[in-house]
Enzyme design. Sequence first.
Site, PDB file in Angstrom:
ATOM      1  N   ARG A  90       0.817  -1.208   0.000  1.00 28.79           N
ATOM      2  CA  ARG A  90       0.000   0.000   0.000  1.00 28.79           C
ATOM      3  C   ARG A  90       0.845   1.250   0.000  1.00 28.79           C
ATOM      4  O   ARG A  90       0.479   2.262  -0.570  1.00 28.79           O
ATOM      5  CB  ARG A  90      -0.900  -0.029   1.247  1.00 28.79           C
ATOM      6  N   TYR A  91       1.969   1.198   0.700  1.00 28.85           N
ATOM      7  CA  TYR A  91       2.856   2.352   0.814  1.00 28.85           C
ATOM      8  C   TYR A  91       4.021   2.193  -0.163  1.00 28.85           C
ATOM      9  O   TYR A  91       4.346   1.084  -0.568  1.00 28.85           O
ATOM     10  CB  TYR A  91       3.384   2.454   2.248  1.00 28.85           C
ATOM     11  N   ARG A  94       7.354  -0.056   1.523  1.00 32.47           N
ATOM     12  CA  ARG A  94       7.273  -1.172   2.466  1.00 32.47           C
ATOM     13  C   ARG A  94       6.047  -2.030   2.198  1.00 32.47           C
ATOM     14  O   ARG A  94       5.040  -1.543   1.679  1.00 32.47           O
ATOM     15  CB  ARG A  94       7.263  -0.675   3.913  1.00 32.47           C
ATOM     16  N   CYS A 103      -2.819 -18.143  14.990  1.00 39.25           N
ATOM     17  CA  CYS A 103      -2.487 -17.315  16.151  1.00 39.25           C
ATOM     18  C   CYS A 103      -2.590 -18.176  17.401  1.00 39.25           C
ATOM     19  O   CYS A 103      -3.305 -19.165  17.418  1.00 39.25           O
ATOM     20  CB  CYS A 103      -3.460 -16.152  16.295  1.00 39.25           C
ATOM     21  N   CYS A 107      -8.099 -13.145  18.864  1.00 39.10           N
ATOM     22  CA  CYS A 107      -8.607 -11.961  19.544  1.00 39.10           C
ATOM     23  C   CYS A 107      -9.985 -11.636  18.977  1.00 39.10           C
ATOM     24  O   CYS A 107     -10.156 -11.618  17.762  1.00 39.10           O
ATOM     25  CB  CYS A 107      -7.663 -10.795  19.319  1.00 39.10           C
ATOM     26  N   CYS A 110     -10.086  -8.735  16.307  1.00 34.90           N
ATOM     27  CA  CYS A 110      -9.103  -8.750  15.216  1.00 34.90           C
ATOM     28  C   CYS A 110      -9.648  -8.171  13.904  1.00 34.90           C
ATOM     29  O   CYS A 110     -10.743  -8.493  13.462  1.00 34.90           O
ATOM     30  CB  CYS A 110      -8.631 -10.173  14.971  1.00 34.90           C
ATOM     31  N   ARG A 112      -8.480  -8.838  10.971  1.00 38.18           N
ATOM     32  CA  ARG A 112      -8.521  -9.885   9.943  1.00 38.18           C
ATOM     33  C   ARG A 112      -9.325 -11.075  10.459  1.00 38.18           C
ATOM     34  O   ARG A 112      -8.987 -12.236  10.224  1.00 38.18           O
ATOM     35  CB  ARG A 112      -7.098 -10.322   9.578  1.00 38.18           C
ATOM     36  N   ASP A 270     -10.841  -0.856  14.101  1.00 37.75           N
ATOM     37  CA  ASP A 270     -11.307  -0.854  12.718  1.00 37.75           C
ATOM     38  C   ASP A 270     -12.779  -1.255  12.639  1.00 37.75           C
ATOM     39  O   ASP A 270     -13.306  -1.907  13.536  1.00 37.75           O
ATOM     40  CB  ASP A 270     -10.478  -1.837  11.876  1.00 37.75           C
ATOM     41  N   ASP A 307      -6.890   3.730  10.814  1.00 42.92           N
ATOM     42  CA  ASP A 307      -6.601   3.131   9.524  1.00 42.92           C
ATOM     43  C   ASP A 307      -7.822   3.433   8.663  1.00 42.92           C
ATOM     44  O   ASP A 307      -8.913   2.929   8.924  1.00 42.92           O
ATOM     45  CB  ASP A 307      -6.360   1.628   9.672  1.00 42.92           C
ATOM     46  N   LYS A 314      -2.812   4.696   7.373  1.00 39.30           N
ATOM     47  CA  LYS A 314      -2.957   5.204   8.740  1.00 39.30           C
ATOM     48  C   LYS A 314      -2.945   6.733   8.741  1.00 39.30           C
ATOM     49  O   LYS A 314      -2.068   7.343   8.147  1.00 39.30           O
ATOM     50  CB  LYS A 314      -1.815   4.684   9.596  1.00 39.30           C
TER      51      LYS A 314
HETATM   52  C1  PLP Z   1       0.525  -0.458   8.999  1.00 42.69           C
HETATM   53  C2  PLP Z   1       0.946  -0.869   7.691  1.00 42.69           C
HETATM   54  C3  PLP Z   1       2.283  -0.732   7.278  1.00 42.69           C
HETATM   55  C4  PLP Z   1       3.350  -0.150   8.167  1.00 42.69           C
HETATM   56  O1  PLP Z   1       3.096   1.171   8.481  1.00 42.69           O
HETATM   57  P1  PLP Z   1       4.156   2.007   9.314  1.00 42.69           P
HETATM   58  O2  PLP Z   1       3.458   3.293   9.578  1.00 42.69           O
HETATM   59  O3  PLP Z   1       5.382   2.142   8.467  1.00 42.69           O
HETATM   60  O4  PLP Z   1       4.452   1.240  10.571  1.00 42.69           O
HETATM   61  C5  PLP Z   1       2.600  -1.127   6.002  1.00 42.69           C
HETATM   62  N1  PLP Z   1       1.674  -1.628   5.153  1.00 42.69           N
HETATM   63  C6  PLP Z   1       0.388  -1.767   5.517  1.00 42.69           C
HETATM   64  C7  PLP Z   1      -0.591  -2.319   4.546  1.00 42.69           C
HETATM   65  C8  PLP Z   1      -0.023  -1.398   6.804  1.00 42.69           C
HETATM   66  O5  PLP Z   1      -1.303  -1.545   7.151  1.00 42.69           O
HETATM   67  S1  SF4 Z   2      -5.033  -9.473  16.561  1.00 49.93           S
HETATM   68 FE1  SF4 Z   2      -5.673 -10.974  14.998  1.00 49.93          FE
HETATM   69  S2  SF4 Z   2      -3.781 -11.540  13.938  1.00 49.93           S
HETATM   70 FE2  SF4 Z   2      -3.183 -10.569  15.883  1.00 49.93          FE
HETATM   71  S3  SF4 Z   2      -2.940 -12.268  17.355  1.00 49.93           S
HETATM   72 FE3  SF4 Z   2      -5.046 -11.497  17.558  1.00 49.93          FE
HETATM   73  S4  SF4 Z   2      -6.251 -12.792  16.192  1.00 49.93           S
HETATM   74 FE4  SF4 Z   2      -4.110 -13.040  15.590  1.00 49.93          FE
END
Ligand code: PLP
Ligand code: SF4
Length: 380
Positions: A90-91, A94, A103, A107, A110, A112, A270, A307, A314
């Site tokens: 996305r960025y 990175r 996991c 959680c 979560c 995801r 989220d 986010d 973010k």
């Molecule tokens: C959070 C995130 C990152 C890392 O973001 P930083 O601000 O650099 O810590 C990179 N890619 C995705 C898709 C993210 O959600």
């Molecule tokens: S937040 Fe989601 S991905 Fe992270 S440990 Fe919990 S269940 Fe697993």
Amino acid sequence: MELWQEMLRQSIDSADQLAETFGFDKETVQKINRMYPIRINPYYLSLIRYKGDPIYLQCLPDAVELEDISAPEDPLNEDADSPVPSITHRYPDRVLFLVTSQCSMYCRFCTRKRKVGDSAKISMKFIQSGISYIAAHPEVRDVILSGGDPFMLTDYMLEKILAGLRAIPHVEIIRIGTKMPCVLPQRVTPKLCNMLKKYHPLYINTHFNHPWEITPESRRACSLLADAGVPLGNQMVLMKGVNDDPQVVKELMQKLLACRVRPYYIYQADITKGTNHFRTPISVGLDIMDQLRGHTSGLAVPYYVIDAPGGGGKIPLLPQYVIGRNGNQVILRNYKYDIFTYPDVEESPKRPAKQRFMRKKAKKVYDPDRLRESAAADRE
Ligand SMILES: *Cc1c(COP(=O)(O)O)cnc(C)c1O
Ligand code: SF4
């Protein structure tokens, strides 16, 4: 089998166990379990002090998860930014690299939630294509291993991934996002740390949400990692009934610093299907930030971010410190709400910063191509 693996095997994950131990309605739990996996390992279970406490809320299912039917399953639109199944890019520089769906606890909040635990959606078989994608993209200088929890992999598998990434010259730093120091600190062994330190510069972001999660075991896990030279950060999720209280958050942040963990982000929860009951108003997060900055060590103050729904990334939020402006006089307030006047410097009449900003903003709205050209021209 290592201790942590044995502990995992003793996790509570069936409707029968939940009905027996916590008096849940079996049918409801079965329904929840089919939609969103349940797993509570014995270590995290032992942190519960009473029914409905901040630990309990994070790990035990709730029938309200089923009522939340309007929220999206992929609120951050991670799938849209996914060139291969294991990568979210996305960025500019990175990527997020999902290496497992597993996991040590699932959680309830979560993001995801519909993907974790499902190896059809996040799987080891996509790892090679992830590494190939990164190798083919020289702009990627930062790789964040995520999932699921990367520390669910064996030391052997994790090392294969780290070695694969380190063989790519343009990968400068590797980050691992893992909840293990908090939820199953027994996973952090001297053997794991000895392996990790071969792959520096390596950063770890962990995920503590409440001061009760700081225990002798979790302190030991953080110590081992810090002693291996790994800088540690923490990402907290803001949640109703768990940590929506400035005093609780301050205590957590201070305790983390004492464990050599630097608070990094506080996430606004989220908008993920099945997690709506944890959401808090933005004002709660801003109030927490207001009561951290100045009131305790600056090192204890993370960024509060949302986010953006739909995949905007973010976005940081700060309480209002600029109260107003009177000509060149900027009116500011400090952490105690004392008012100060700061005499600002005149903007250069030739290229007023504000006009430049507005012009760019207008072009962005009306003509993205010309915006890119003008940004390139500005850089020259
Ligand atoms: C959070 C995130 C990152 C890392 O973001 P930083 O601000 O650099 O810590 C990179 N890619 C995705 C898709 C993210 O959600
Ligand atoms: S937040 Fe989601 S991905 Fe992270 S440990 Fe919990 S269940 Fe697993």
